[in-house]
Design an enzyme around this catalytic site. Sequence first.
Site, mmCIF file in Angstrom:
data_model
loop_
_atom_site.group_PDB
_atom_site.id
_atom_site.type_symbol
_atom_site.label_atom_id
_atom_site.label_comp_id
_atom_site.label_asym_id
_atom_site.label_seq_id
_atom_site.Cartn_x
_atom_site.Cartn_y
_atom_site.Cartn_z
ATOM 1 N N HIS A 133 -7.516 36.066 8.914
ATOM 2 C CA HIS A 133 -7.855 36.117 7.493
ATOM 3 C C HIS A 133 -6.721 35.571 6.624
ATOM 4 O O HIS A 133 -6.925 34.702 5.793
ATOM 5 C CB HIS A 133 -8.177 37.560 7.105
ATOM 6 C CG HIS A 133 -8.209 37.795 5.627
ATOM 7 N ND1 HIS A 133 -9.195 37.287 4.823
ATOM 8 C CD2 HIS A 133 -7.369 38.451 4.811
ATOM 9 C CE1 HIS A 133 -8.968 37.632 3.582
ATOM 10 N NE2 HIS A 133 -7.852 38.341 3.539
ATOM 11 N N PHE A 134 -5.482 36.063 6.837
ATOM 12 C CA PHE A 134 -4.494 35.668 5.831
ATOM 13 C C PHE A 134 -3.896 34.282 6.058
ATOM 14 O O PHE A 134 -3.230 33.768 5.170
ATOM 15 C CB PHE A 134 -3.437 36.755 5.579
ATOM 16 C CG PHE A 134 -2.574 37.141 6.733
ATOM 17 C CD1 PHE A 134 -1.744 36.253 7.344
ATOM 18 C CD2 PHE A 134 -2.578 38.464 7.164
ATOM 19 C CE1 PHE A 134 -0.922 36.641 8.379
ATOM 20 C CE2 PHE A 134 -1.764 38.859 8.208
ATOM 21 C CZ PHE A 134 -0.934 37.941 8.825
ATOM 22 N N HIS A 135 -4.193 33.654 7.205
ATOM 23 C CA HIS A 135 -3.841 32.234 7.258
ATOM 24 C C HIS A 135 -4.776 31.409 6.379
ATOM 25 O O HIS A 135 -4.427 30.307 5.967
ATOM 26 C CB HIS A 135 -3.814 31.713 8.694
ATOM 27 C CG HIS A 135 -2.561 32.111 9.417
ATOM 28 N ND1 HIS A 135 -2.413 33.333 10.009
ATOM 29 C CD2 HIS A 135 -1.369 31.481 9.594
ATOM 30 C CE1 HIS A 135 -1.204 33.433 10.528
ATOM 31 N NE2 HIS A 135 -0.536 32.321 10.283
ATOM 32 N N HIS A 179 -0.110 44.834 -1.385
ATOM 33 C CA HIS A 179 -1.316 44.135 -1.806
ATOM 34 C C HIS A 179 -1.107 43.227 -3.014
ATOM 35 O O HIS A 179 -1.454 42.045 -2.956
ATOM 36 C CB HIS A 179 -2.513 45.055 -2.001
ATOM 37 C CG HIS A 179 -3.742 44.229 -2.194
ATOM 38 N ND1 HIS A 179 -4.341 43.564 -1.154
ATOM 39 C CD2 HIS A 179 -4.401 43.845 -3.293
ATOM 40 C CE1 HIS A 179 -5.341 42.836 -1.618
ATOM 41 N NE2 HIS A 179 -5.398 42.985 -2.918
ATOM 42 N N ARG A 224 -3.406 42.279 16.958
ATOM 43 C CA ARG A 224 -2.436 41.326 16.432
ATOM 44 C C ARG A 224 -1.037 41.768 16.878
ATOM 45 O O ARG A 224 -0.893 42.800 17.513
ATOM 46 C CB ARG A 224 -2.509 41.269 14.905
ATOM 47 C CG ARG A 224 -2.101 42.562 14.236
ATOM 48 C CD ARG A 224 -2.227 42.496 12.731
ATOM 49 N NE ARG A 224 -1.140 41.721 12.125
ATOM 50 C CZ ARG A 224 -0.733 41.882 10.860
ATOM 51 N NH1 ARG A 224 -1.307 42.789 10.087
ATOM 52 N NH2 ARG A 224 0.248 41.152 10.357
ATOM 53 N N ARG A 225 -0.038 40.979 16.544
ATOM 54 C CA ARG A 225 1.361 41.320 16.813
ATOM 55 C C ARG A 225 1.586 41.726 18.265
ATOM 56 O O ARG A 225 2.315 42.676 18.552
ATOM 57 C CB ARG A 225 1.810 42.475 15.919
ATOM 58 C CG ARG A 225 1.711 42.155 14.465
ATOM 59 C CD ARG A 225 2.243 43.265 13.625
ATOM 60 N NE ARG A 225 2.846 42.720 12.421
ATOM 61 C CZ ARG A 225 3.341 43.449 11.441
ATOM 62 N NH1 ARG A 225 3.340 44.747 11.531
ATOM 63 N NH2 ARG A 225 3.874 42.891 10.398
ATOM 64 N N TYR A 281 -1.287 38.630 -4.615
ATOM 65 C CA TYR A 281 -1.632 37.986 -5.889
ATOM 66 C C TYR A 281 -0.439 37.252 -6.471
ATOM 67 O O TYR A 281 -0.592 36.244 -7.156
ATOM 68 C CB TYR A 281 -2.227 38.993 -6.876
ATOM 69 C CG TYR A 281 -3.563 39.449 -6.374
ATOM 70 C CD1 TYR A 281 -4.677 38.628 -6.521
ATOM 71 C CD2 TYR A 281 -3.700 40.622 -5.659
ATOM 72 C CE1 TYR A 281 -5.894 38.982 -5.985
ATOM 73 C CE2 TYR A 281 -4.925 40.991 -5.117
ATOM 74 C CZ TYR A 281 -6.012 40.164 -5.287
ATOM 75 O OH TYR A 281 -7.215 40.509 -4.747
HETATM 76 C C1 HEM Z 1 2.041 26.007 11.103
HETATM 77 C C2 HEM Z 1 1.029 26.586 11.552
HETATM 78 C C3 HEM Z 1 0.933 28.069 11.822
HETATM 79 C C4 HEM Z 1 0.522 28.627 12.987
HETATM 80 C C5 HEM Z 1 0.062 27.896 14.228
HETATM 81 C C6 HEM Z 1 0.590 30.055 12.821
HETATM 82 C C7 HEM Z 1 0.234 30.955 13.812
HETATM 83 C C8 HEM Z 1 0.349 32.325 13.703
HETATM 84 C C9 HEM Z 1 -0.083 33.278 14.695
HETATM 85 C C10 HEM Z 1 -0.735 32.931 16.034
HETATM 86 C C11 HEM Z 1 0.200 34.511 14.230
HETATM 87 C C12 HEM Z 1 -0.128 35.846 14.894
HETATM 88 C C13 HEM Z 1 0.978 36.391 15.687
HETATM 89 C C14 HEM Z 1 0.671 37.777 16.184
HETATM 90 O O1 HEM Z 1 -0.064 38.530 15.535
HETATM 91 O O2 HEM Z 1 1.195 38.115 17.242
HETATM 92 C C15 HEM Z 1 0.824 34.347 12.943
HETATM 93 C C16 HEM Z 1 1.258 35.381 12.145
HETATM 94 C C17 HEM Z 1 1.628 35.230 10.810
HETATM 95 N N1 HEM Z 1 1.670 34.045 10.098
HETATM 96 FE FE1 HEM Z 1 1.349 32.201 10.824
HETATM 97 N N2 HEM Z 1 1.030 30.335 11.573
HETATM 98 C C18 HEM Z 1 1.249 29.156 10.909
HETATM 99 C C19 HEM Z 1 1.657 29.006 9.596
HETATM 100 C C20 HEM Z 1 1.829 30.055 8.718
HETATM 101 C C21 HEM Z 1 2.066 29.902 7.315
HETATM 102 C C22 HEM Z 1 2.150 28.593 6.574
HETATM 103 C C23 HEM Z 1 2.207 31.168 6.798
HETATM 104 C C24 HEM Z 1 2.469 31.640 5.398
HETATM 105 C C25 HEM Z 1 2.856 31.004 4.404
HETATM 106 C C26 HEM Z 1 2.061 32.086 7.896
HETATM 107 C C27 HEM Z 1 2.169 33.460 7.771
HETATM 108 C C28 HEM Z 1 2.041 34.351 8.807
HETATM 109 C C29 HEM Z 1 2.259 35.768 8.676
HETATM 110 C C30 HEM Z 1 2.652 36.525 7.416
HETATM 111 C C31 HEM Z 1 2.010 36.321 9.950
HETATM 112 C C32 HEM Z 1 2.081 37.803 10.338
HETATM 113 C C33 HEM Z 1 3.374 38.142 10.956
HETATM 114 C C34 HEM Z 1 3.379 39.551 11.464
HETATM 115 O O3 HEM Z 1 2.354 40.042 11.950
HETATM 116 O O4 HEM Z 1 4.432 40.172 11.358
HETATM 117 N N3 HEM Z 1 1.825 31.387 9.038
HETATM 118 N N4 HEM Z 1 0.898 32.999 12.633
#
Ligand code: HEM
Lengths: 557, 167
Positions: A383-385, A232, A446-447, A236
């Site tokens: 949320h975290f996006h 968490h 998710r995931r 921050y």
């Molecule tokens: C460029 C555009 C982006 C798209 C279209 C995108 C899309 C996604 C999607 C669809 C997921 C969910 C995957 C799942 O739960 O199966 C995901 C997970 C995630 N994204 Fe992005 N994302 C983008 C950019 C970013 C950026 C800029 C960050 C952070 C700086 C980020 C951080 C994350 C993180 C931490 C997860 C979780 C991974 C996990 O569950 O292990 N994403 N993203």
Amino acid sequence: MTIATTTSPVYPLTKEDRRFVGLHLVIAFSALVIGSLFGPLQALEHAGLDLYPSLERFGIQSYYQGLTLHGVLNALIWTTFFITGFLTLVVIRGLQRPLALPWLNRLGFWMMVVGLVAAAIPILLNKATVLYTFYPPMEANTWFYVGLTLVVVGSWIEGWGFYVTYWRWRKEHGTTRTPFIVLAALITMVLWQIATLGVAAEILGLLLPWSIGLADGVDPLLSRTFFWFTGHPLVYFWLLPAYVSWYGMLPKQVDGKLFSNSLARLAFWLFLILSTPLGFHHQFVDPGIPSGWKYIHSILTFSVFFPSLLTFFTVIASLEYGARKRGGTGRLAWIKALPWKNPSVTAQLLAGILFVFGGIGGLANASYNVNLVLHNTAWVPGHFHLTVGSAVTLSFVGIAFWLVPHLTRKPLWSPKTALVGVWTYFVGMLIFSNAMHTVGLLGAPRRTTLGLAPYVPPEWTGHLWRVGFGGTLMWIGLMTAVVVVAVTAFRSTRLPEGEYVDVPVAESIDDEQQVPVWLDRWMPWLVGAAVLIILAYGPQLIDKIGGMAPTSPPFTP
Amino acid sequence: MTTEELHVDPAERNWIVASIMLLVVFGVAVAIAGFMLGIQVPTEEQRVDPRTVAQEAPWSNPGVRELVPGEEYEVYILASRFSFVPNTFEVPVGARVTFYVTSTDVQHGFKLQDTNVNFMALPGQVSKLTTTFEEPGTYSYICTEYCGLGHAVMAGSVTVTEPGGNA
Ligand code: HEM
Ligand SMILES: [Cu+2]
């Protein structure tokens, strides 16, 4: 030109320092580009378009290997490298003196680079497809854990370099108040070093010995507890550097002033003491943790919204002050008077707007009974996006729009293209995050490769298409912005001789030197942080470590 | 020169007061939901050994236990890559059903769609929550934590039947 230049910068950095900060950015942006590649692929998979088979010849064996890269490179590497680089600049420019022990900071940086390589190789070889949370007993290749450890320790060392520099400055400056941006940068690093004690304990105490065969088993619950001790406050650590800019720089960029230097400091101190002792709110739905403790952490989680609400007020007041000086009028019409043509400002304003939505959703996550419905659904990445993906990433991109010209002495390439990029990302994010929140409420996990899941009801389909569409737009927007940064860095056009893009450091309306001393002292706050952590975590940690049951053997993903 | 006092703009003071009140209201709302409406989250239940749990009672015989016919039921579910055992069972509408779930291998999630049952299924720990099915029909339960390549197909379903009839 929309990024102002000056002929008399306050404190020009040396060439070596500019290169050193610049190296951080090269790695940060490379990680962002590679990591983000998987974003639209994930989003399109959800929408029913599975492009992963065609990635096999590039060595990407599965959705989950890509998701590991996405999470590690975006959430861990892009952020950490950008932050350490940016804060290096803040410390040097804020104190107006070079780093006290440049070799120490360089040692930290190169340790992070070695760590990155050590962690990246097993991921690319599909030997660490454990996602960026690496929950045991799913086991990654040992080098993955070693690499992450080196990245964290390297970042600590860079922080120690800041502390020594600050210490030298302090000895020469008696009771002069620490410049706000420097105090904020140091608090951010201290918060990080306290926070990462959890993951350090997890990796060094549990996972590494288990991974190299010294221990037969691991205790998954204890491991999660250590992980979320870090997990968490980690957010921050990402957010506060953006706040450094929102409080300490953005006001200057809109011709305004920081509304309240004292309250800005107070907010940072509150983050330091409040952001760690509430990690159980990520474990509301874990068995084995008494519900009373979950409730206590839930209440503490509400308290950490307080400094964010303070921030909301102060930042808006600072912007309004600037906008009115620029001729803005009306209750809300002053917003139009902000310099929206400046892509650095626009990126950060859009980041702030998205963050408001993120904050509201965060309140829902924090309420433990609501969390019960949302936990591990698509709501959470929705949320975290908005937070790390927007408030943080879009702010960092906005910062880069002046930082890269500052470091390279080259003008920003095509501010118009930059504007198109950040607006496109903003619109894509609105669509994407709204769809993810909605489909999460409807129960989508998710995931998960939803394209293969047998339980997807027809009501999800329309939302999943919006996930695919919004996600694709986001990627186009983000890459457009990154191209602007890259062209600026590598173009041959320089600023005219004697012209500089200076670091925008905002003055405050109240006199910085009149800030109460207790807002410039470390001891009370450090003690406060330690006491709260001991109270909130001590009993459960003693219980969990004492009753550790290392009964889980490793499983390959 | 006094520098011990914090000067706060009146508008900002109002904002601070309003913020604190808002957060207190949220805290109280959570407390009411948690303690008075009886909304529950998983808590400390029981530890098991994930290596042997599937051989020992009650997990050696997972599935439904009828405690009070038509009213009280318990269900023991084992989560293993990439299925739940059992992956389908029946209970009557209106019954109180308590779920006990544990994992024999990696971390899994357990989410019963359209109910308040949603928790982690960890090796070594037993997760427990109770729900009442108010409507007959079929409810899926799905794995919500990445557990490996087959994670997306890890699911089962409960059939909630009308008294004396079918769903
Ligand atoms: C460029 C555009 C982006 C798209 C279209 C995108 C899309 C996604 C999607 C669809 C997921 C969910 C995957 C799942 O739960 O199966 C995901 C997970 C995630 N994204 Fe992005 N994302 C983008 C950019 C970013 C950026 C800029 C960050 C952070 C700086 C980020 C951080 C994350 C993180 C931490 C997860 C979780 C991974 C996990 O569950 O292990 N994403 N993203
Ligand atoms: Cu599973």
